[in-house]
Design an enzyme around this catalytic site. Structure first.
Site, mmCIF file in Angstrom:
data_model
loop_
_atom_site.group_PDB
_atom_site.id
_atom_site.type_symbol
_atom_site.label_atom_id
_atom_site.label_comp_id
_atom_site.label_asym_id
_atom_site.label_seq_id
_atom_site.Cartn_x
_atom_site.Cartn_y
_atom_site.Cartn_z
ATOM 1 N N SER A 41 0.854 -1.198 0.000
ATOM 2 C CA SER A 41 0.000 0.000 0.000
ATOM 3 C C SER A 41 0.882 1.238 0.000
ATOM 4 O O SER A 41 2.000 1.223 0.545
ATOM 5 C CB SER A 41 -0.872 0.019 1.255
ATOM 6 N N TYR A 69 -1.382 -0.498 10.340
ATOM 7 C CA TYR A 69 -1.606 -0.977 8.967
ATOM 8 C C TYR A 69 -0.450 -0.541 8.062
ATOM 9 O O TYR A 69 0.106 -1.345 7.303
ATOM 10 C CB TYR A 69 -2.934 -0.416 8.453
HETATM 11 P P1 NAP Z 1 -11.377 -5.840 0.773
HETATM 12 O O1 NAP Z 1 -12.311 -5.358 -0.266
HETATM 13 O O2 NAP Z 1 -11.647 -5.505 2.214
HETATM 14 O O3 NAP Z 1 -11.284 -7.437 0.629
HETATM 15 C C1 NAP Z 1 -10.549 -8.179 1.546
HETATM 16 C C2 NAP Z 1 -10.536 -9.626 1.146
HETATM 17 O O4 NAP Z 1 -9.682 -10.333 2.051
HETATM 18 C C3 NAP Z 1 -11.893 -10.316 1.212
HETATM 19 O O5 NAP Z 1 -11.970 -11.223 0.119
HETATM 20 C C4 NAP Z 1 -11.844 -11.080 2.544
HETATM 21 O O6 NAP Z 1 -12.623 -12.255 2.558
HETATM 22 C C5 NAP Z 1 -10.382 -11.467 2.574
HETATM 23 N N1 NAP Z 1 -9.837 -11.770 3.892
HETATM 24 C C6 NAP Z 1 -9.762 -10.954 4.986
HETATM 25 N N2 NAP Z 1 -9.115 -11.581 5.993
HETATM 26 C C7 NAP Z 1 -8.783 -12.825 5.526
HETATM 27 C C8 NAP Z 1 -8.082 -13.929 6.074
HETATM 28 N N3 NAP Z 1 -7.615 -13.907 7.328
HETATM 29 N N4 NAP Z 1 -7.900 -15.027 5.296
HETATM 30 C C9 NAP Z 1 -8.374 -15.065 4.018
HETATM 31 N N5 NAP Z 1 -9.032 -14.042 3.438
HETATM 32 C C10 NAP Z 1 -9.231 -12.945 4.186
HETATM 33 O O7 NAP Z 1 -9.878 -5.393 0.493
HETATM 34 P P2 NAP Z 1 -9.209 -4.634 -0.774
HETATM 35 O O8 NAP Z 1 -9.422 -3.180 -0.618
HETATM 36 O O9 NAP Z 1 -9.569 -5.321 -2.031
HETATM 37 O O10 NAP Z 1 -7.669 -4.865 -0.423
HETATM 38 C C11 NAP Z 1 -6.866 -5.874 -1.040
HETATM 39 C C12 NAP Z 1 -5.421 -5.564 -0.701
HETATM 40 O O11 NAP Z 1 -5.087 -4.277 -1.221
HETATM 41 C C13 NAP Z 1 -5.110 -5.507 0.796
HETATM 42 O O12 NAP Z 1 -3.839 -6.051 1.039
HETATM 43 C C14 NAP Z 1 -5.107 -4.017 1.089
HETATM 44 O O13 NAP Z 1 -4.316 -3.707 2.211
HETATM 45 C C15 NAP Z 1 -4.507 -3.496 -0.202
HETATM 46 N N6 NAP Z 1 -4.778 -2.082 -0.449
HETATM 47 C C16 NAP Z 1 -6.043 -1.622 -0.661
HETATM 48 C C17 NAP Z 1 -6.254 -0.283 -0.894
HETATM 49 C C18 NAP Z 1 -7.624 0.290 -1.132
HETATM 50 O O14 NAP Z 1 -7.750 1.530 -1.195
HETATM 51 N N7 NAP Z 1 -8.654 -0.506 -1.275
HETATM 52 C C19 NAP Z 1 -5.172 0.603 -0.911
HETATM 53 C C20 NAP Z 1 -3.902 0.112 -0.698
HETATM 54 C C21 NAP Z 1 -3.718 -1.237 -0.475
HETATM 55 P P3 NAP Z 1 -14.177 -12.282 3.044
HETATM 56 O O15 NAP Z 1 -14.961 -11.613 1.916
HETATM 57 O O16 NAP Z 1 -14.500 -13.727 3.179
HETATM 58 O O17 NAP Z 1 -14.255 -11.497 4.310
#
Ligand code: NAP
Length: 248
Positions: free
Chosen positions: A143, A157
């Site tokens: 991130s 985080y």
């Molecule tokens: P998200 O929409 O919250 O989705 C999270 C996913 O992770 C869901 O599929 C969830 O499954 C799964 N999950 C959570 N805990 C888990 C565990 N212990 N074991 C297996 N699966 C688990 O997240 P996102 O925004 O797409 O983020 C994806 C990545 O991008 C992350 O690493 C995040 O830090 C990074 N990121 C995101 C952003 C942003 O702005 N969105 C920015 C920078 C970095 P369930 O549906 O079953 O709960």
């Protein structure tokens, strides 16, 4: 050679977009989730209905026994793993550092850092030419928080993502001569559900005017960067971390 990819945390958001793009590009895909079986199964059915190959596997990747079971299922149901995307990530309610409890720190670091180490261990065992494997590629999802520190919001985080960047750099060097490339992406403000768990579902809309490109990103735009790093066009790239952040 059949391409087999495992994407952790791929029932929604960036992981789901990556699963769909990988399937479009011919990968057999393992969609991993922890709670939302319905979303993961629907995504898997969508890929299979379009002529691709996907399975959905429940596993809490912060737990070693679950990670071992997850990789064993990929072996048995899809075949030899050629690509891993460590994508799982959680953030908790915004607060100052002084209010972060030890329990919260342990939850965030276990899910965002330890899971990446555990999955890399399993992947390297299967991919390394030093142990009879055919090589492979790993992308770790970090991130922009790793660069900017997330003061007043979630330094825990941000620090977890700093650790992910260091893992990417170190592991890339460790396995470069064993046929494995390891890279990272650093998304900026992306429209997904993760911001709701930080207590502000509308966070991207509030902040996007401050992004040099003046908008938030879409999960599909991060997926494109991940698939590029996994693909043959990135054949001489390892240990690199690509910002996908609209200039932020
Ligand atoms: P998200 O929409 O919250 O989705 C999270 C996913 O992770 C869901 O599929 C969830 O499954 C799964 N999950 C959570 N805990 C888990 C565990 N212990 N074991 C297996 N699966 C688990 O997240 P996102 O925004 O797409 O983020 C994806 C990545 O991008 C992350 O690493 C995040 O830090 C990074 N990121 C995101 C952003 C942003 O702005 N969105 C920015 C920078 C970095 P369930 O549906 O079953 O709960």
């Amino acid at each position: 050679m059949k391409e087999v990819i495992l994407i952790t945390g791929s029932s929604r958001g960036i992981g789901a977009a990556t699963a769909l793009l990988a399937a479009d590009q011919g990968y057999a895909v393992c969609i991993n989730y922890v709670r939302d079986a319905q979303a993961a199964e629907a995504l898997s059915s969508r890929v299979n209905a379009a002529g691709g190959e996907a399975i959905a596997v429940q596993a809490d990747v912060s737990q070693e026994a679950d990670v071992e079971r997850l990789f064993a299922e990929v072996d048995a149901r899809l075949g030899t793993l050629t690509a891993l995307v460590n994508n799982v990530g959680v953030l908790e309610q915004k607060c100052r550092l002084s209010d972060i409890s030890v329990q919260r720190l342990e939850r965030v670091l276990r899910t965002n850092v330890i899971s990446y180490f555990l999955c890399c261990q399993q992947a390297v065992r299967r991919m390394s030419t030093a142990t009879g494997g055919q090589g492979g590629r790993i992308v770790n999802v970090s991130s922009v928080a790793a660069r900017i520190g997330s003061a007043g919001e979630y330094i825990d985080y941000a620090a977890s993502k700093g650790a992910v960047d260091t893992l990417t750099i170190g592991l890339a060097k460790e396995v470069a001569a064993e046929g494995i490339r390891v890279n990272g992406v650093r998304p900026g403000l992306i429209y997904t559900d993760i911001h709701a768990s930080g207590g502000e579902p509308g966070r991207v809309a509030r902040l996007e005017a401050g992004v040099p490109m003046q908008r938030g990103g879409q999960p599909e735009e991060v997926a494109e960067a991940i698939l590029y790093l996994l693909g043959p066009g990135a054949s001489y790239i390892t240990g690199s971390i690509l910002d996908v952040a609209g200039g932020r």
